[in-house]
Design a protein around this motif. Structure first.
Motif, PDB file in Angstrom:
ATOM      1  N   THR A  44       1.773 -30.854   3.121  1.00  0.00           N
ATOM      2  CA  THR A  44       2.327 -31.646   4.205  1.00  0.00           C
ATOM      3  C   THR A  44       3.849 -31.587   4.137  1.00  0.00           C
ATOM      4  N   GLY A  45       4.479 -32.038   5.194  1.00  0.00           N
ATOM      5  CA  GLY A  45       5.932 -32.041   5.236  1.00  0.00           C
ATOM      6  C   GLY A  45       6.458 -33.266   5.950  1.00  0.00           C
ATOM      7  N   ASP A  46       7.758 -33.455   5.852  1.00  0.00           N
ATOM      8  CA  ASP A  46       8.457 -34.500   6.589  1.00  0.00           C
ATOM      9  C   ASP A  46       9.263 -33.846   7.709  1.00  0.00           C
ATOM     10  N   TYR A  47       9.359 -34.542   8.820  1.00  0.00           N
ATOM     11  CA  TYR A  47      10.102 -34.041   9.981  1.00  0.00           C
ATOM     12  C   TYR A  47      11.125 -35.093  10.376  1.00  0.00           C
ATOM     13  N   TRP A  48      12.351 -34.643  10.524  1.00  0.00           N
ATOM     14  CA  TRP A  48      13.500 -35.520  10.724  1.00  0.00           C
ATOM     15  C   TRP A  48      14.187 -35.159  12.029  1.00  0.00           C
ATOM     16  N   VAL A  49      14.624 -36.189  12.765  1.00  0.00           N
ATOM     17  CA  VAL A  49      15.452 -35.973  13.945  1.00  0.00           C
ATOM     18  C   VAL A  49      16.739 -36.776  13.754  1.00  0.00           C
ATOM     19  N   PHE A  50      17.855 -36.075  13.803  1.00  0.00           N
ATOM     20  CA  PHE A  50      19.171 -36.687  13.689  1.00  0.00           C
ATOM     21  C   PHE A  50      19.945 -36.475  14.987  1.00  0.00           C
ATOM     22  N   GLN A  51      20.902 -37.362  15.225  1.00  0.00           N
ATOM     23  CA  GLN A  51      21.830 -37.176  16.335  1.00  0.00           C
ATOM     24  C   GLN A  51      23.238 -36.995  15.799  1.00  0.00           C
ATOM     25  N   ARG A  52      23.928 -36.026  16.350  1.00  0.00           N
ATOM     26  CA  ARG A  52      25.364 -35.880  16.051  1.00  0.00           C
ATOM     27  C   ARG A  52      26.100 -36.883  16.917  1.00  0.00           C
ATOM     28  N   PRO A  53      26.890 -37.769  16.331  1.00  0.00           N
ATOM     29  CA  PRO A  53      27.554 -38.810  17.124  1.00  0.00           C
ATOM     30  C   PRO A  53      28.410 -38.221  18.236  1.00  0.00           C
ATOM     31  N   ALA A  54      28.403 -38.908  19.367  1.00  0.00           N
ATOM     32  CA  ALA A  54      29.207 -38.458  20.520  1.00  0.00           C
ATOM     33  C   ALA A  54      30.685 -38.706  20.235  1.00  0.00           C
ATOM     34  N   SER A  60      17.866 -42.679  26.765  1.00  0.00           N
ATOM     35  CA  SER A  60      19.118 -41.930  26.903  1.00  0.00           C
ATOM     36  C   SER A  60      18.971 -40.461  26.536  1.00  0.00           C
ATOM     37  N   PHE A  61      17.825 -40.088  25.942  1.00  0.00           N
ATOM     38  CA  PHE A  61      17.565 -38.686  25.606  1.00  0.00           C
ATOM     39  C   PHE A  61      16.793 -37.957  26.703  1.00  0.00           C
ATOM     40  N   GLY A  62      16.620 -38.591  27.831  1.00  0.00           N
ATOM     41  CA  GLY A  62      15.823 -37.990  28.895  1.00  0.00           C
ATOM     42  C   GLY A  62      16.322 -36.631  29.338  1.00  0.00           C
ATOM     43  N   HIS A  63      17.625 -36.417  29.268  1.00  0.00           N
ATOM     44  CA  HIS A  63      18.190 -35.138  29.702  1.00  0.00           C
ATOM     45  C   HIS A  63      17.859 -34.002  28.735  1.00  0.00           C
ATOM     46  N   LEU A  64      17.258 -34.344  27.578  1.00  0.00           N
ATOM     47  CA  LEU A  64      16.913 -33.327  26.591  1.00  0.00           C
ATOM     48  C   LEU A  64      15.478 -32.821  26.748  1.00  0.00           C
ATOM     49  N   ALA A  65      14.765 -33.338  27.737  1.00  0.00           N
ATOM     50  CA  ALA A  65      13.424 -32.831  28.021  1.00  0.00           C
ATOM     51  C   ALA A  65      13.538 -31.444  28.652  1.00  0.00           C
ATOM     52  N   ALA A  89      24.583 -29.194  11.594  1.00  0.00           N
ATOM     53  CA  ALA A  89      24.746 -30.194  12.653  1.00  0.00           C
ATOM     54  C   ALA A  89      25.882 -29.852  13.608  1.00  0.00           C
ATOM     55  N   THR A  90      26.858 -29.075  13.149  1.00  0.00           N
ATOM     56  CA  THR A  90      27.998 -28.755  14.011  1.00  0.00           C
ATOM     57  C   THR A  90      27.674 -27.653  15.024  1.00  0.00           C
ATOM     58  N   PHE A  91      26.480 -27.084  14.965  1.00  0.00           N
ATOM     59  CA  PHE A  91      26.031 -26.242  16.076  1.00  0.00           C
ATOM     60  C   PHE A  91      25.713 -27.090  17.301  1.00  0.00           C
ATOM     61  N   ALA A  92      25.376 -28.366  17.084  1.00  0.00           N
ATOM     62  CA  ALA A  92      25.045 -29.279  18.179  1.00  0.00           C
ATOM     63  C   ALA A  92      26.309 -29.804  18.826  1.00  0.00           C
ATOM     64  N   ARG A  93      26.234 -29.997  20.105  1.00  0.00           N
ATOM     65  CA  ARG A  93      27.346 -30.662  20.798  1.00  0.00           C
ATOM     66  C   ARG A  93      27.306 -32.152  20.449  1.00  0.00           C
ATOM     67  N   PRO A  94      28.416 -32.882  20.570  1.00  0.00           N
ATOM     68  CA  PRO A  94      28.387 -34.323  20.322  1.00  0.00           C
ATOM     69  C   PRO A  94      27.309 -34.999  21.165  1.00  0.00           C
ATOM     70  N   GLY A  95      26.488 -35.808  20.512  1.00  0.00           N
ATOM     71  CA  GLY A  95      25.361 -36.439  21.183  1.00  0.00           C
ATOM     72  C   GLY A  95      24.083 -35.627  21.109  1.00  0.00           C
ATOM     73  N   GLY A  96      24.156 -34.403  20.613  1.00  0.00           N
ATOM     74  CA  GLY A  96      22.985 -33.556  20.511  1.00  0.00           C
ATOM     75  C   GLY A  96      22.092 -33.919  19.341  1.00  0.00           C
ATOM     76  N   LEU A  97      20.885 -33.369  19.340  1.00  0.00           N
ATOM     77  CA  LEU A  97      19.887 -33.672  18.317  1.00  0.00           C
ATOM     78  C   LEU A  97      19.685 -32.488  17.372  1.00  0.00           C
ATOM     79  N   ILE A 105      20.209 -29.210  21.490  1.00  0.00           N
ATOM     80  CA  ILE A 105      19.186 -29.410  20.457  1.00  0.00           C
ATOM     81  C   ILE A 105      19.295 -28.271  19.448  1.00  0.00           C
ATOM     82  N   VAL A 106      19.223 -28.613  18.163  1.00  0.00           N
ATOM     83  CA  VAL A 106      19.174 -27.621  17.092  1.00  0.00           C
ATOM     84  C   VAL A 106      17.878 -27.849  16.320  1.00  0.00           C
ATOM     85  N   THR A 107      17.042 -26.824  16.215  1.00  0.00           N
ATOM     86  CA  THR A 107      15.825 -26.922  15.421  1.00  0.00           C
ATOM     87  C   THR A 107      15.993 -26.111  14.142  1.00  0.00           C
TER      88      THR A 107
END
Length: 235
Positions: A225-235, A77-82, A173-181, A152-154
Motif C-alpha cells: 500500500t502507499g500514501d497519497y499526498w496533495v499539497f498546494q504551493r502558496p499563491a 476554489s479548486f474548481g478551475h483545476l478540473a 513544487a516550483t514547477f507549479a504556479r503559485p496556487g497550483g497543486l 498541477i504537478v503529479t
C-alpha cells in the motif's frame, strides 16, 4: 497543519514483498539515488517496465488521479483545476502510466519529464503528452521554461527508496504556479528510511507548501500500500 505518520505497513529499507517480484523491481528498490545509476537502470528497464508493473497490480496511477479528484471536489476554489484545461506536469513520468490515467480522467494539456530518456520516449509514444522531456533531474531546480508553469504537478513513484531524497519536494513544487497543486505518492518504507514526514512538516512550517489532502494505506501494488499526498504551493 502537521503531517501525520500513518501506522506503517512495513519498516526498514524495503517493504515485505511477494516472492514473485521481478528482478528489476527488486533492484529498483536498492538503488542509492545516484542519477547516473538511475538513468542506466531505467534506460535498460524501459522496454519491459509496463509488463512488469502490470503483473503486480499497479494501483498507483489511479490513486494519484483519485487523490487529485478528491482534493478538487473538497475545495470549491479548486474548481478551475478540473479537466480538461489545466496544464499538468507529470514529473518522473516513466513510461506514461500516470499520464494515461490523467488522460482517461479527461486531462488534455499534459507535459511529462523523466531522468531516463528511454522511459521518456516510451511515454512520448503514447500520443497523449504535448511534450515529454528526457534527462531531467528532479533534484535540481526546474529549467526556466518549466518553472512555475503548471496548474498541477503529479509525482508518482518518484519518492521511492533509492531514488530521490525528501528534500526534492521543495524543488518539484516550483514547477507549479503559485496556487497550483502537487500530488505525490510514498510508501511506508520510504517514509521510515528517509524522514519524509519531518521534511514535509518543515516545509509546512516554513509556509513553502500547504497540505491539502493525505490518503494513507491506499493501493500501490497488489502486495503493498502507499500514501497519497496533495499539497498546494502558496499563491
Amino acid at each position: 497543519m502537521a503531517a501525520q505518520v500513518p501506522a506503517p505497513g512495513c519498516l526498514g529499507k524495503v517493504c515485505a514483498v511477494a516472492d514473485d517480484m521481478t528482478d528489476s523491481m527488486r533492484e529498483a528498490m536498492s538503488l542509492d539515488g545516484d542519477p547516473t545509476k538511475l538513468t542506466t537502470f531505467y534506460d535498460r528497464w524501459a522496454g519491459s517496465y509496463d509488463d512488469d508493473v502490470a503483473s503486480h497490480g499497479y494501483g498507483l496511477p489511479a490513486e494519484i488521479v483519485g487523490a487529485l479528484k478528491a482534493a478538487i471536489d473538497a475545495e470549491p476554489s479548486f474548481g478551475h483545476l478540473a479537466p480538461p484545461e489545466p496544464e499538468v506536469f507529470d514529473a518522473g513520468c516513466g513510461t506514461g502510466q500516470v499520464g494515461r490515467a490523467l488522460n482517461d480522467a479527461g486531462y488534455r494539456n499534459l507535459t511529462g519529464a523523466d531522468l531516463s530518456t528511454a522511459m521518456a520516449e516510451q511515454a512520448q509514444g503514447l500520443g497523449i503528452y504535448r511534450q515529454v522531456v528526457g534527462g531531467l533531474d528532479l533534484t535540481e531546480a526546474p529549467p526556466a521554461d518549466l518553472a512555475g508553469r503548471f496548474d498541477i504537478v503529479t509525482v508518482g513513484g518518484v519518492f521511492t527508496v533509492g531514488h530521490v531524497p525528501p528534500e526534492t519536494l521543495a524543488a518539484i513544487a516550483t514547477f507549479a504556479r503559485p496556487g497550483g497543486l502537487v500530488v505525490l505518492s510514498t510508501r511506508a518504507a520510504y517514509q521510515a528510511a528517509t524522514g519524509f514526514v519531518a521534511t514535509v512538516d518543515r516545509l509546512l512550517a516554513e509556509g513553502s507548501l500547504t497540505l491539502v489532502l493525505h490518503r494513507a494505506d491506499r493501493p500501490y501494488t497488489m502486495d503493498s500500500t502507499g500514501d497519497y499526498w496533495v499539497f498546494q504551493r502558496p499563491a
